[in-house]
Scaffold this motif. Structure first.
Motif, PDB file in Angstrom:
ATOM      1  N   SER A   1      28.275  36.375   1.523  1.00 39.72           N
ATOM      2  CA  SER A   1      27.723  34.888   1.816  1.00 39.72           C
ATOM      3  C   SER A   1      28.177  34.663   3.489  1.00 39.72           C
ATOM      4  CB  SER A   1      28.346  33.808   1.105  1.00 39.72           C
ATOM      5  OG  SER A   1      29.745  33.867   1.183  1.00 39.72           O
ATOM      6  N   PHE A   2      29.182  35.043   3.789  1.00 37.56           N
ATOM      7  CA  PHE A   2      29.706  34.971   4.972  1.00 37.56           C
ATOM      8  C   PHE A   2      29.940  33.382   5.359  1.00 37.56           C
ATOM      9  CE2 PHE A   2      27.790  39.183   5.830  1.00 37.56           C
ATOM     10  CZ  PHE A   2      28.957  39.756   6.219  1.00 37.56           C
ATOM     11  N   GLY A   3      30.189  32.554   4.395  1.00 34.46           N
ATOM     12  CA  GLY A   3      30.387  31.185   4.444  1.00 34.46           C
ATOM     13  C   GLY A   3      29.146  30.158   4.228  1.00 34.46           C
ATOM     14  N   ALA A   4      28.052  31.122   4.003  1.00 33.88           N
ATOM     15  CA  ALA A   4      26.671  30.467   3.636  1.00 33.88           C
ATOM     16  C   ALA A   4      26.601  29.434   2.592  1.00 33.88           C
ATOM     17  CB  ALA A   4      25.439  31.144   3.838  1.00 33.88           C
ATOM     18  N   ASP A   5      27.387  29.944   1.707  1.00 32.36           N
ATOM     19  CA  ASP A   5      27.567  29.067   0.224  1.00 32.36           C
ATOM     20  C   ASP A   5      28.251  27.727   0.506  1.00 32.36           C
ATOM     21  OD1 ASP A   5      29.817  30.619   0.847  1.00 32.36           O
ATOM     22  OD2 ASP A   5      30.285  31.309  -1.139  1.00 32.36           O
ATOM     23  N   ALA A   6      29.314  27.904   1.155  1.00 33.16           N
ATOM     24  CA  ALA A   6      29.855  26.447   1.593  1.00 33.16           C
ATOM     25  C   ALA A   6      28.998  25.686   2.510  1.00 33.16           C
ATOM     26  CB  ALA A   6      31.105  26.868   2.501  1.00 33.16           C
ATOM     27  N   ILE A   7      28.256  26.280   3.211  1.00 36.40           N
ATOM     28  CA  ILE A   7      27.276  25.219   4.189  1.00 36.40           C
ATOM     29  C   ILE A   7      26.311  24.757   3.384  1.00 36.40           C
ATOM     30  CG2 ILE A   7      25.472  25.412   5.960  1.00 36.40           C
ATOM     31  CD1 ILE A   7      27.459  27.376   7.214  1.00 36.40           C
TER      32      ILE A   7
ATOM     33  N   ALA B   1      26.453  24.044   0.136  1.00 31.20           N
ATOM     34  CA  ALA B   1      26.998  23.008  -0.470  1.00 31.20           C
ATOM     35  C   ALA B   1      27.060  21.702  -0.024  1.00 31.20           C
ATOM     36  CB  ALA B   1      28.363  23.595  -1.094  1.00 31.20           C
ATOM     37  N   GLN B   2      27.207  21.877   1.606  1.00 26.81           N
ATOM     38  CA  GLN B   2      27.312  20.480   2.196  1.00 26.81           C
ATOM     39  C   GLN B   2      26.136  20.081   2.513  1.00 26.81           C
ATOM     40  OE1 GLN B   2      30.138  18.826   3.337  1.00 26.81           O
ATOM     41  NE2 GLN B   2      31.258  20.203   2.001  1.00 26.81           N
ATOM     42  N   ALA B   3      24.907  21.000   2.591  1.00 29.29           N
ATOM     43  CA  ALA B   3      23.738  20.483   3.091  1.00 29.29           C
ATOM     44  C   ALA B   3      22.889  19.954   1.845  1.00 29.29           C
ATOM     45  CB  ALA B   3      22.970  21.862   3.414  1.00 29.29           C
ATOM     46  N   VAL B   4      23.498  19.934   0.796  1.00 29.73           N
ATOM     47  CA  VAL B   4      22.660  19.369  -0.660  1.00 29.73           C
ATOM     48  C   VAL B   4      22.715  17.937  -0.417  1.00 29.73           C
ATOM     49  CG1 VAL B   4      22.929  18.879  -3.044  1.00 29.73           C
ATOM     50  CG2 VAL B   4      22.974  21.186  -2.120  1.00 29.73           C
ATOM     51  N   SER B   5      23.859  17.190  -0.141  1.00 30.60           N
ATOM     52  CA  SER B   5      24.195  15.792  -0.071  1.00 30.60           C
ATOM     53  C   SER B   5      23.431  15.286   1.519  1.00 30.60           C
ATOM     54  CB  SER B   5      25.781  15.479   0.049  1.00 30.60           C
ATOM     55  OG  SER B   5      26.337  15.885   1.316  1.00 30.60           O
TER      56      SER B   5
ATOM     57  N   HIS C   1      20.578  16.613   2.779  1.00 27.85           N
ATOM     58  CA  HIS C   1      19.231  16.675   2.643  1.00 27.85           C
ATOM     59  C   HIS C   1      18.918  15.573   1.833  1.00 27.85           C
ATOM     60  CE1 HIS C   1      15.713  18.217   0.703  1.00 27.85           C
ATOM     61  NE2 HIS C   1      15.391  18.336   1.738  1.00 27.85           N
ATOM     62  N   ALA C   2      19.697  14.979   0.718  1.00 30.46           N
ATOM     63  CA  ALA C   2      19.221  13.880   0.031  1.00 30.46           C
ATOM     64  C   ALA C   2      19.292  12.740   0.677  1.00 30.46           C
ATOM     65  CB  ALA C   2      20.382  13.944  -1.202  1.00 30.46           C
ATOM     66  N   GLN C   3      20.479  12.719   1.749  1.00 29.19           N
ATOM     67  CA  GLN C   3      20.438  11.267   2.564  1.00 29.19           C
ATOM     68  C   GLN C   3      19.312  11.241   3.280  1.00 29.19           C
ATOM     69  OE1 GLN C   3      24.372  11.229   4.234  1.00 29.19           O
ATOM     70  NE2 GLN C   3      25.551  11.394   2.219  1.00 29.19           N
ATOM     71  N   LEU C   4      19.011  12.460   4.026  1.00 30.47           N
ATOM     72  CA  LEU C   4      17.799  12.448   4.862  1.00 30.47           C
ATOM     73  C   LEU C   4      16.616  11.891   4.215  1.00 30.47           C
ATOM     74  CD1 LEU C   4      16.563  13.173   7.711  1.00 30.47           C
ATOM     75  CD2 LEU C   4      16.304  15.477   6.740  1.00 30.47           C
ATOM     76  N   MET C   5      16.317  12.411   2.989  1.00 33.11           N
ATOM     77  CA  MET C   5      15.091  12.428   2.380  1.00 33.11           C
ATOM     78  C   MET C   5      15.053  10.933   2.149  1.00 33.11           C
ATOM     79  SD  MET C   5      13.191  15.203   2.340  1.00 33.11           S
ATOM     80  CE  MET C   5      12.165  15.105   0.776  1.00 33.11           C
ATOM     81  N   GLU C   6      16.133  10.232   1.677  1.00 28.37           N
ATOM     82  CA  GLU C   6      16.359   8.691   1.209  1.00 28.37           C
ATOM     83  C   GLU C   6      15.801   7.845   2.595  1.00 28.37           C
ATOM     84  OE1 GLU C   6      16.382   6.993  -1.544  1.00 28.37           O
ATOM     85  OE2 GLU C   6      16.228   8.712  -2.634  1.00 28.37           O
ATOM     86  N   GLY C   7      16.572   8.473   3.519  1.00 30.59           N
ATOM     87  CA  GLY C   7      16.296   7.599   4.937  1.00 30.59           C
ATOM     88  C   GLY C   7      14.909   7.555   5.430  1.00 30.59           C
ATOM     89  N   LEU C   8      14.146   8.789   5.035  1.00 31.40           N
ATOM     90  CA  LEU C   8      12.829   8.997   5.483  1.00 31.40           C
ATOM     91  C   LEU C   8      11.823   8.145   4.501  1.00 31.40           C
ATOM     92  CD1 LEU C   8      12.566  12.622   6.849  1.00 31.40           C
ATOM     93  CD2 LEU C   8      12.701  10.414   8.110  1.00 31.40           C
TER      94      LEU C   8
END
Length: 64
Positions: free
Chosen positions: A28-34, A36-40, A42-49
């Protein structure tokens, strides 16, 4: 990483939201942590749009 593991995930059936939106293949080289952060974020972005209804997978069948 090998082509078999990638093809296995691409062809994995998507029933009831069981396939993950993001998948790390190999080390993963840290991609799994990124991811995990991207999920919230992404959800905020979709709601905002005004696209919140598209943030979650549909549970109804297209064949129905």
């Amino acid at each position: 990483m090998n082509i078999g593991s990638i093809l296995g995930r691409v062809t994995f059936p998507f029933f009831g939201g069981t396939r993950p939106a993001r998948l790390v293949v190999g080390q993963s080289f840290g991609a799994d942590a990124i991811n995990a952060q991207a999920v919230s974020i992404h959800a905020q972005l979709m709601e905002g749009l005004g696209l919140g209804q598209f943030a979650e997978p549909r549970m109804d069948s297209a064949a129905a």
